[in-house]
Design a protein around this motif. Structure first.
Motif, short mmCIF file in Angstrom:
data_model
loop_
_atom_site.label_atom_id
_atom_site.label_comp_id
_atom_site.label_asym_id
_atom_site.label_seq_id
_atom_site.Cartn_x
_atom_site.Cartn_y
_atom_site.Cartn_z
N TYR A 319 -20.03 28.67 -28.60
CA TYR A 319 -21.29 29.40 -28.48
C TYR A 319 -21.88 29.63 -29.87
O TYR A 319 -21.21 29.49 -30.90
CB TYR A 319 -21.10 30.73 -27.75
N SER A 349 -13.77 32.48 -29.84
CA SER A 349 -14.68 33.42 -29.17
C SER A 349 -14.95 34.63 -30.04
O SER A 349 -15.88 35.40 -29.77
CB SER A 349 -14.09 33.86 -27.82
N ALA A 377 -24.68 28.87 -25.29
CA ALA A 377 -23.29 28.75 -24.86
C ALA A 377 -23.09 27.46 -24.10
O ALA A 377 -23.94 27.06 -23.29
CB ALA A 377 -22.91 29.94 -23.98
#
Length: 458
Positions: A319, A349, A377
Protein backbone atom coordinates in the motif's frame (compact mmCIF):
# COMPACT_ATOMS: atom_id res chain seq x y z
CA UNK A 1 20.13 11.37 54.64
CA UNK A 2 20.19 8.41 52.29
CA UNK A 3 16.98 7.56 50.43
CA UNK A 4 15.07 4.56 51.73
CA UNK A 5 13.91 3.42 48.28
CA UNK A 6 16.59 1.80 46.08
CA UNK A 7 17.18 3.03 42.55
CA UNK A 8 17.92 0.71 39.60
CA UNK A 9 19.90 1.92 36.55
CA UNK A 10 19.29 0.17 33.20
CA UNK A 11 21.53 0.87 30.19
CA UNK A 12 20.82 0.61 26.46
CA UNK A 13 21.70 -1.55 23.47
CA UNK A 14 25.36 -2.60 23.06
CA UNK A 15 26.28 -0.79 26.27
CA UNK A 16 27.44 -1.77 29.75
CA UNK A 17 26.41 -0.77 33.24
CA UNK A 18 29.70 1.11 33.68
CA UNK A 19 28.28 3.87 31.49
CA UNK A 20 26.13 4.89 34.46
CA UNK A 21 29.19 5.72 36.57
CA UNK A 22 28.68 9.51 36.33
CA UNK A 23 25.06 9.15 37.37
CA UNK A 24 25.86 6.77 40.20
CA UNK A 25 28.46 9.22 41.52
CA UNK A 26 26.02 12.14 41.22
CA UNK A 27 23.28 10.27 43.08
CA UNK A 28 25.63 9.28 45.89
CA UNK A 29 27.16 12.76 46.04
CA UNK A 30 23.71 14.21 46.61
CA UNK A 31 23.77 12.64 50.07
CA UNK A 32 20.43 10.97 49.52
CA UNK A 33 21.72 7.59 48.42
CA UNK A 34 24.18 5.21 49.98
CA UNK A 35 26.27 3.42 47.34
CA UNK A 36 24.38 0.22 48.17
CA UNK A 37 21.07 1.91 47.28
CA UNK A 38 22.17 2.43 43.67
CA UNK A 39 21.82 -0.86 41.74
CA UNK A 40 23.43 -0.84 38.29
CA UNK A 41 22.15 -3.47 35.87
CA UNK A 42 24.20 -5.13 33.17
CA UNK A 43 22.67 -7.22 30.38
CA UNK A 44 23.67 -8.82 27.09
CA UNK A 45 21.99 -7.28 24.06
CA UNK A 46 24.36 -8.50 21.34
CA UNK A 47 23.27 -12.15 21.22
CA UNK A 48 21.17 -12.73 18.11
CA UNK A 49 18.66 -15.08 19.78
CA UNK A 50 17.80 -12.76 22.71
CA UNK A 51 14.69 -10.55 22.46
CA UNK A 52 13.67 -7.46 24.43
CA UNK A 53 11.01 -9.59 26.12
CA UNK A 54 13.78 -11.98 27.21
CA UNK A 55 15.66 -9.04 28.67
CA UNK A 56 12.53 -7.95 30.55
CA UNK A 57 12.20 -11.43 32.03
CA UNK A 58 15.88 -11.38 32.93
CA UNK A 59 15.37 -7.99 34.57
CA UNK A 60 12.61 -9.42 36.74
CA UNK A 61 14.73 -12.42 37.72
CA UNK A 62 17.62 -10.11 38.61
CA UNK A 63 15.35 -7.98 40.77
CA UNK A 64 14.25 -11.08 42.66
CA UNK A 65 17.59 -12.83 43.07
CA UNK A 66 20.51 -10.48 42.55
CA UNK A 67 19.53 -6.89 43.32
CA UNK A 68 19.13 -7.40 47.05
CA UNK A 69 15.53 -6.22 46.95
CA UNK A 70 12.93 -7.82 49.15
CA UNK A 71 9.96 -9.47 47.48
CA UNK A 72 7.78 -6.81 45.82
CA UNK A 73 9.88 -4.04 47.36
CA UNK A 74 9.18 -0.67 45.65
CA UNK A 75 12.01 0.90 43.68
CA UNK A 76 12.79 3.71 41.22
CA UNK A 77 14.41 3.26 37.81
CA UNK A 78 16.63 5.40 35.60
CA UNK A 79 16.84 4.03 32.06
CA UNK A 80 18.87 4.97 29.01
CA UNK A 81 17.91 4.29 25.40
CA UNK A 82 16.77 0.64 24.98
CA UNK A 83 16.49 0.38 28.76
CA UNK A 84 13.13 2.11 28.40
CA UNK A 85 11.78 -0.73 26.25
CA UNK A 86 13.13 -3.34 28.67
CA UNK A 87 11.39 -1.73 31.65
CA UNK A 88 8.16 -1.04 29.72
CA UNK A 89 8.05 -4.69 28.64
CA UNK A 90 8.61 -5.73 32.27
CA UNK A 91 6.02 -3.28 33.55
CA UNK A 92 3.27 -4.47 31.19
CA UNK A 93 3.66 -8.16 31.95
CA UNK A 94 1.79 -7.95 35.27
CA UNK A 95 -0.56 -5.22 36.44
CA UNK A 96 0.79 -5.14 40.01
CA UNK A 97 4.17 -3.91 38.79
CA UNK A 98 2.69 -0.44 38.24
CA UNK A 99 2.47 0.00 42.00
CA UNK A 100 5.94 -1.37 42.62
CA UNK A 101 7.81 0.97 40.24
CA UNK A 102 7.47 4.45 41.78
CA UNK A 103 9.48 6.66 39.42
CA UNK A 104 10.68 6.10 35.87
CA UNK A 105 13.37 8.48 34.60
CA UNK A 106 14.07 8.17 30.87
CA UNK A 107 17.39 9.49 29.55
CA UNK A 108 17.19 9.67 25.74
CA UNK A 109 14.84 6.68 25.80
CA UNK A 110 14.19 4.63 22.66
CA UNK A 111 10.47 4.74 23.43
CA UNK A 112 9.60 4.28 19.76
CA UNK A 113 12.83 2.74 18.52
CA UNK A 114 15.79 4.25 16.70
CA UNK A 115 16.56 5.13 13.06
CA UNK A 116 19.90 3.36 13.49
CA UNK A 117 18.44 -0.04 14.40
CA UNK A 118 17.83 -1.37 10.88
CA UNK A 119 21.40 -0.43 9.97
CA UNK A 120 22.82 -2.49 12.82
CA UNK A 121 22.33 -5.78 10.98
CA UNK A 122 24.66 -4.78 8.18
CA UNK A 123 28.29 -5.85 8.08
CA UNK A 124 29.26 -2.31 9.03
CA UNK A 125 26.98 -2.51 12.06
CA UNK A 126 28.51 -5.82 13.10
CA UNK A 127 32.03 -4.40 12.83
CA UNK A 128 31.36 -1.30 14.91
CA UNK A 129 28.60 -2.53 17.25
CA UNK A 130 29.01 -6.28 17.25
CA UNK A 131 30.16 -8.42 20.16
CA UNK A 132 33.97 -8.31 20.25
CA UNK A 133 34.47 -10.96 22.92
CA UNK A 134 35.56 -14.43 21.79
CA UNK A 135 32.90 -17.03 22.32
CA UNK A 136 29.66 -18.33 20.77
CA UNK A 137 28.33 -14.76 20.31
CA UNK A 138 31.45 -13.38 18.62
CA UNK A 139 30.57 -10.62 16.11
CA UNK A 140 26.83 -11.00 16.68
CA UNK A 141 24.89 -7.72 16.72
CA UNK A 142 21.76 -8.71 18.64
CA UNK A 143 19.46 -9.11 15.64
CA UNK A 144 16.24 -9.71 17.59
CA UNK A 145 16.84 -6.77 19.91
CA UNK A 146 17.52 -4.61 16.85
CA UNK A 147 14.31 -5.92 15.27
CA UNK A 148 12.36 -4.61 18.27
CA UNK A 149 14.27 -1.32 18.08
CA UNK A 150 13.55 -0.79 14.40
CA UNK A 151 11.27 2.12 13.58
CA UNK A 152 7.60 1.03 13.34
CA UNK A 153 8.47 -2.44 14.64
CA UNK A 154 5.72 -4.87 15.55
CA UNK A 155 7.20 -5.00 19.06
CA UNK A 156 6.89 -1.25 19.72
CA UNK A 157 3.43 -1.19 18.09
CA UNK A 158 2.19 -4.01 20.35
CA UNK A 159 3.89 -2.53 23.42
CA UNK A 160 2.17 0.83 22.89
CA UNK A 161 -1.15 -0.99 22.66
CA UNK A 162 -0.53 -2.49 26.10
CA UNK A 163 0.65 0.51 28.09
CA UNK A 164 -0.66 3.49 26.09
CA UNK A 165 -3.81 2.52 24.18
CA UNK A 166 -5.47 -0.42 25.93
CA UNK A 167 -8.88 0.96 27.05
CA UNK A 168 -9.27 -1.76 29.67
CA UNK A 169 -5.81 -1.48 31.22
CA UNK A 170 -6.09 2.03 32.64
CA UNK A 171 -3.13 4.31 33.25
CA UNK A 172 0.38 2.88 33.34
CA UNK A 173 2.05 6.27 33.85
CA UNK A 174 0.11 8.72 35.95
CA UNK A 175 0.11 11.55 38.46
CA UNK A 176 -0.63 9.43 41.51
CA UNK A 177 1.15 6.84 43.63
CA UNK A 178 -0.83 4.06 41.92
CA UNK A 179 1.41 4.25 38.83
CA UNK A 180 5.01 5.28 38.19
CA UNK A 181 5.68 8.99 37.86
CA UNK A 182 7.47 9.29 34.52
CA UNK A 183 10.01 11.96 33.49
CA UNK A 184 11.82 12.04 30.14
CA UNK A 185 14.91 13.97 29.04
CA UNK A 186 16.87 14.08 25.80
CA UNK A 187 19.87 16.02 24.52
CA UNK A 188 19.60 18.52 21.68
CA UNK A 189 22.86 17.67 19.88
CA UNK A 190 24.08 14.90 17.62
CA UNK A 191 27.43 13.15 17.83
CA UNK A 192 30.70 14.88 17.09
CA UNK A 193 33.75 13.60 15.21
CA UNK A 194 33.57 10.50 13.05
CA UNK A 195 30.48 9.26 14.90
CA UNK A 196 28.72 12.29 13.51
CA UNK A 197 28.36 10.38 10.24
CA UNK A 198 25.30 8.64 11.71
CA UNK A 199 23.56 11.87 12.76
CA UNK A 200 20.16 12.46 11.22
CA UNK A 201 17.97 15.57 11.46
CA UNK A 202 15.74 15.65 14.51
CA UNK A 203 17.84 13.21 16.58
CA UNK A 204 20.38 13.17 19.40
CA UNK A 205 22.55 10.91 17.25
CA UNK A 206 20.62 7.72 18.10
CA UNK A 207 16.98 8.40 19.00
CA UNK A 208 14.55 10.86 17.49
CA UNK A 209 13.41 13.85 19.49
CA UNK A 210 9.87 13.01 18.38
CA UNK A 211 10.21 9.40 19.51
CA UNK A 212 11.11 9.75 23.20
CA UNK A 213 7.88 10.94 24.80
CA UNK A 214 5.14 8.65 26.09
CA UNK A 215 2.31 11.11 25.40
CA UNK A 216 1.46 9.51 22.06
CA UNK A 217 -1.94 9.42 20.38
CA UNK A 218 -3.70 6.88 18.18
CA UNK A 219 -6.11 7.51 15.30
CA UNK A 220 -8.18 4.71 13.77
CA UNK A 221 -9.36 5.22 10.18
CA UNK A 222 -11.86 2.39 9.80
CA UNK A 223 -13.23 2.04 6.28
CA UNK A 224 -14.08 -1.65 6.73
CA UNK A 225 -17.23 -1.17 8.84
CA UNK A 226 -20.32 0.47 7.37
CA UNK A 227 -21.62 2.22 10.47
CA UNK A 228 -22.34 5.83 11.37
CA UNK A 229 -19.33 7.48 12.95
CA UNK A 230 -17.05 4.50 12.31
CA UNK A 231 -14.82 6.18 9.77
CA UNK A 232 -12.47 8.04 12.10
CA UNK A 233 -11.87 7.80 15.83
CA UNK A 234 -9.23 9.08 18.21
CA UNK A 235 -8.34 6.55 20.89
CA UNK A 236 -8.57 7.80 24.47
CA UNK A 237 -5.25 8.36 26.22
CA UNK A 238 -5.32 7.00 29.78
CA UNK A 239 -1.89 8.24 30.87
CA UNK A 240 -0.84 11.65 32.12
CA UNK A 241 0.99 13.79 29.57
CA UNK A 242 4.66 12.92 29.71
CA UNK A 243 6.58 15.19 27.30
CA UNK A 244 10.30 15.26 26.62
CA UNK A 245 12.47 17.91 28.27
CA UNK A 246 15.41 18.87 26.07
CA UNK A 247 18.82 19.51 27.63
CA UNK A 248 20.89 21.86 25.51
CA UNK A 249 24.39 20.71 24.56
CA UNK A 250 24.04 16.98 25.30
CA UNK A 251 23.81 14.06 22.88
CA UNK A 252 22.86 10.40 23.24
CA UNK A 253 26.19 9.56 24.84
CA UNK A 254 26.98 12.61 26.94
CA UNK A 255 23.58 12.58 28.64
CA UNK A 256 25.06 9.52 30.36
CA UNK A 257 28.72 10.40 30.69
CA UNK A 258 28.47 14.15 31.32
CA UNK A 259 25.05 15.15 32.68
CA UNK A 260 24.67 18.84 33.50
CA UNK A 261 24.15 19.98 37.06
CA UNK A 262 20.70 21.27 36.14
CA UNK A 263 19.68 17.90 34.70
CA UNK A 264 20.87 16.06 37.81
CA UNK A 265 19.03 18.53 40.05
CA UNK A 266 15.74 18.04 38.17
CA UNK A 267 16.11 14.26 38.21
CA UNK A 268 16.65 14.36 41.98
CA UNK A 269 13.61 16.61 42.34
CA UNK A 270 11.58 14.23 40.16
CA UNK A 271 12.49 11.35 42.48
CA UNK A 272 10.94 13.35 45.34
CA UNK A 273 7.54 13.65 43.64
CA UNK A 274 4.91 11.72 45.58
CA UNK A 275 1.59 13.47 44.83
CA UNK A 276 -0.28 14.79 41.82
CA UNK A 277 0.18 18.37 43.02
CA UNK A 278 3.95 17.87 43.29
CA UNK A 279 4.01 16.31 39.83
CA UNK A 280 2.20 19.32 38.37
CA UNK A 281 4.55 21.74 40.15
CA UNK A 282 7.61 19.85 38.91
CA UNK A 283 6.22 19.87 35.36
CA UNK A 284 5.68 23.63 35.38
CA UNK A 285 9.18 24.27 36.72
CA UNK A 286 10.85 21.87 34.26
CA UNK A 287 8.93 23.30 31.28
CA UNK A 288 10.33 26.73 32.08
CA UNK A 289 13.82 25.48 32.95
CA UNK A 290 14.32 23.48 29.74
CA UNK A 291 12.51 25.82 27.34
CA UNK A 292 15.88 26.94 26.00
CA UNK A 293 16.73 23.39 25.02
CA UNK A 294 13.56 23.10 22.95
CA UNK A 295 14.30 26.46 21.32
CA UNK A 296 17.83 25.30 20.45
CA UNK A 297 16.47 22.42 18.39
CA UNK A 298 15.31 24.64 15.55
CA UNK A 299 13.02 22.52 13.37
CA UNK A 300 10.21 20.65 15.10
CA UNK A 301 9.52 17.06 14.09
CA UNK A 302 6.72 14.58 14.61
CA UNK A 303 6.55 10.83 13.95
CA UNK A 304 3.59 9.01 12.43
CA UNK A 305 3.53 5.21 12.71
CA UNK A 306 1.01 3.85 10.20
CA UNK A 307 -0.29 0.30 10.04
CA UNK A 308 -2.69 -0.97 7.35
CA UNK A 309 -4.84 -4.04 8.09
CA UNK A 310 -7.97 -5.65 6.66
CA UNK A 311 -11.23 -6.33 8.52
CA UNK A 312 -9.77 -9.56 9.92
CA UNK A 313 -6.73 -7.78 11.32
CA UNK A 314 -4.40 -9.30 8.73
CA UNK A 315 -1.65 -6.98 7.47
CA UNK A 316 -1.89 -5.13 4.17
CA UNK A 317 1.69 -5.11 2.96
CA UNK A 318 1.36 -3.50 -0.49
CA UNK A 319 0.00 0.00 0.00
CA UNK A 320 0.92 3.66 -0.31
CA UNK A 321 -0.30 6.62 1.73
CA UNK A 322 0.33 10.30 1.22
CA UNK A 323 -1.13 13.53 2.56
CA UNK A 324 -2.54 15.97 0.03
CA UNK A 325 -3.93 19.49 0.14
CA UNK A 326 -5.94 21.50 -2.36
CA UNK A 327 -3.82 24.02 -4.20
CA UNK A 328 -5.17 26.06 -7.09
CA UNK A 329 -8.09 23.69 -7.55
CA UNK A 330 -6.02 20.48 -7.54
CA UNK A 331 -5.04 18.09 -4.75
CA UNK A 332 -1.28 17.80 -4.55
CA UNK A 333 0.93 15.73 -2.28
CA UNK A 334 2.39 17.27 0.86
CA UNK A 335 6.05 16.67 0.20
CA UNK A 336 7.02 17.17 3.83
CA UNK A 337 5.03 14.08 4.85
CA UNK A 338 6.89 11.51 2.78
CA UNK A 339 10.45 12.85 2.70
CA UNK A 340 11.60 10.43 5.42
CA UNK A 341 9.70 7.13 5.46
CA UNK A 342 10.86 3.82 6.90
CA UNK A 343 9.11 0.51 6.22
CA UNK A 344 9.51 -2.15 8.91
CA UNK A 345 11.39 -4.98 7.23
CA UNK A 346 9.63 -7.90 8.91
CA UNK A 347 6.11 -6.56 8.22
CA UNK A 348 5.66 -3.90 5.51
CA UNK A 349 2.17 -3.09 6.80
CA UNK A 350 4.01 -0.93 9.36
CA UNK A 351 5.56 2.37 8.24
CA UNK A 352 7.17 5.26 10.12
CA UNK A 353 6.98 8.83 8.76
CA UNK A 354 9.29 11.49 10.19
CA UNK A 355 7.71 14.86 9.42
CA UNK A 356 9.34 18.28 9.70
CA UNK A 357 6.48 20.34 11.14
CA UNK A 358 8.44 23.56 10.73
CA UNK A 359 8.56 23.04 6.97
CA UNK A 360 4.95 21.86 6.97
CA UNK A 361 3.92 25.04 8.75
CA UNK A 362 5.02 27.08 5.75
CA UNK A 363 1.96 25.89 3.85
CA UNK A 364 -0.75 28.49 3.42
CA UNK A 365 -3.36 28.39 6.22
CA UNK A 366 -6.15 27.45 3.85
CA UNK A 367 -4.25 24.48 2.49
CA UNK A 368 -4.17 22.57 5.79
CA UNK A 369 -7.94 23.01 6.01
CA UNK A 370 -8.26 20.79 2.93
CA UNK A 371 -5.97 18.05 4.23
CA UNK A 372 -6.70 14.59 2.83
CA UNK A 373 -5.08 11.15 3.13
CA UNK A 374 -4.71 9.42 -0.23
CA UNK A 375 -4.49 5.64 -0.05
CA UNK A 376 -3.51 3.12 -2.71
CA UNK A 377 -3.75 -0.58 -1.75
CA UNK A 378 -3.13 -3.70 -3.81
CA UNK A 379 -3.75 -7.38 -3.08
CA UNK A 380 -1.36 -8.46 -5.82
CA UNK A 381 -4.13 -10.15 -7.80
CA UNK A 382 -7.13 -8.89 -9.78
CA UNK A 383 -9.27 -11.56 -8.09
CA UNK A 384 -9.17 -9.87 -4.67
CA UNK A 385 -9.37 -6.17 -3.80
CA UNK A 386 -9.00 -3.96 -0.77
CA UNK A 387 -11.63 -1.26 -0.53
CA UNK A 388 -13.80 0.93 1.66
CA UNK A 389 -17.31 -0.40 2.24
CA UNK A 390 -20.79 1.10 2.18
CA UNK A 391 -21.04 4.84 2.72
CA UNK A 392 -17.27 5.10 3.10
CA UNK A 393 -16.76 3.99 -0.50
CA UNK A 394 -18.71 7.03 -1.70
CA UNK A 395 -17.11 9.39 0.83
CA UNK A 396 -13.53 8.57 -0.15
CA UNK A 397 -14.23 8.36 -3.88
CA UNK A 398 -12.51 5.00 -3.94
CA UNK A 399 -12.34 2.67 -6.89
CA UNK A 400 -10.49 -0.48 -7.89
CA UNK A 401 -8.97 -1.07 -11.32
CA UNK A 402 -8.71 -4.33 -13.24
CA UNK A 403 -5.37 -5.08 -11.58
CA UNK A 404 -6.94 -5.22 -8.12
CA UNK A 405 -5.45 -1.88 -7.06
CA UNK A 406 -7.78 0.38 -5.04
CA UNK A 407 -7.37 4.14 -4.65
CA UNK A 408 -9.26 6.40 -2.26
CA UNK A 409 -8.90 9.77 -0.55
CA UNK A 410 -10.05 10.42 3.02
CA UNK A 411 -10.90 13.91 4.29
CA UNK A 412 -8.89 14.48 7.49
CA UNK A 413 -10.49 17.80 8.34
CA UNK A 414 -13.13 16.02 10.44
CA UNK A 415 -10.34 14.78 12.69
CA UNK A 416 -8.14 17.85 12.73
CA UNK A 417 -10.68 20.61 13.04
CA UNK A 418 -14.22 19.32 12.86
CA UNK A 419 -17.01 20.67 15.03
CA UNK A 420 -16.37 19.88 18.67
CA UNK A 421 -12.93 18.46 17.95
CA UNK A 422 -10.07 19.32 20.29
CA UNK A 423 -7.60 16.93 18.70
CA UNK A 424 -4.54 18.26 16.90
CA UNK A 425 -3.08 15.94 14.30
CA UNK A 426 0.18 17.86 14.22
CA UNK A 427 2.01 18.21 17.51
CA UNK A 428 5.81 18.50 17.79
CA UNK A 429 8.01 16.00 19.60
CA UNK A 430 5.36 13.28 19.72
CA UNK A 431 4.50 10.06 17.90
CA UNK A 432 1.02 9.52 16.45
CA UNK A 433 -0.13 6.00 15.63
CA UNK A 434 -2.55 5.63 12.70
CA UNK A 435 -4.34 2.34 12.04
CA UNK A 436 -5.95 2.15 8.59
CA UNK A 437 -8.55 -0.58 8.08
CA UNK A 438 -9.82 -1.67 4.67
CA UNK A 439 -12.13 -4.47 3.60
CA UNK A 440 -10.61 -7.38 1.66
CA UNK A 441 -13.06 -8.94 -0.78
CA UNK A 442 -13.09 -11.28 -3.78
CA UNK A 443 -14.18 -9.46 -6.92
CA UNK A 444 -17.92 -9.60 -7.74
CA UNK A 445 -19.30 -12.78 -9.32
CA UNK A 446 -20.10 -10.95 -12.55
CA UNK A 447 -16.39 -10.80 -13.31
CA UNK A 448 -15.04 -13.61 -15.44
CA UNK A 449 -11.98 -14.01 -13.20
CA UNK A 450 -13.77 -14.56 -9.86
CA UNK A 451 -12.12 -17.05 -7.49
CA UNK A 452 -15.10 -19.23 -6.53
CA UNK A 453 -18.04 -20.60 -8.49
CA UNK A 454 -20.78 -23.21 -8.36
CA UNK A 455 -20.88 -25.67 -11.24
CA UNK A 456 -24.47 -26.18 -12.36
CA UNK A 457 -25.84 -29.68 -12.99
CA UNK A 458 -22.95 -31.50 -11.34
Amino acid sequence: MAAKRPIVLVHGYSDRGESFRAWRDALVASGRYDPADVRICNYKSLTNEVTIKDLAEGFDRTLRKCAGLEAEQPFDAVVHSTGMLVVRAWLTSYTARRDRLKHLIGLAPATNGSPLAHKGRSLLGSIFKGNKAWGPDFMEAGDRVLDGLELASKFTWDLAHRDLFDPDAGAFYGASAKTPYCFIFCGTDGYGGIRGLVNEPGTDGTVRHAGCALDSRKVVLDLAIDAEGSRAAVEKFANVDSPTYFVDGLNHGTIMTGPTGELVAYVLAALDVSTGAQFDAWTRAATAAFAGGADALGDRYQQFVVRAVDERGDPITDYHVEMTTERQGFFKGVREFDLDVHTYKADPSLRCFHVNLTALGKLKPGELATLRLRVIASSGTKMVVYQAVGRHQQDVGGKADDRGQWTGSLDLSKIVGGAGSDFKLFYPFTTTFIELRLNREPVPLDKYYHIFEMLEGQ
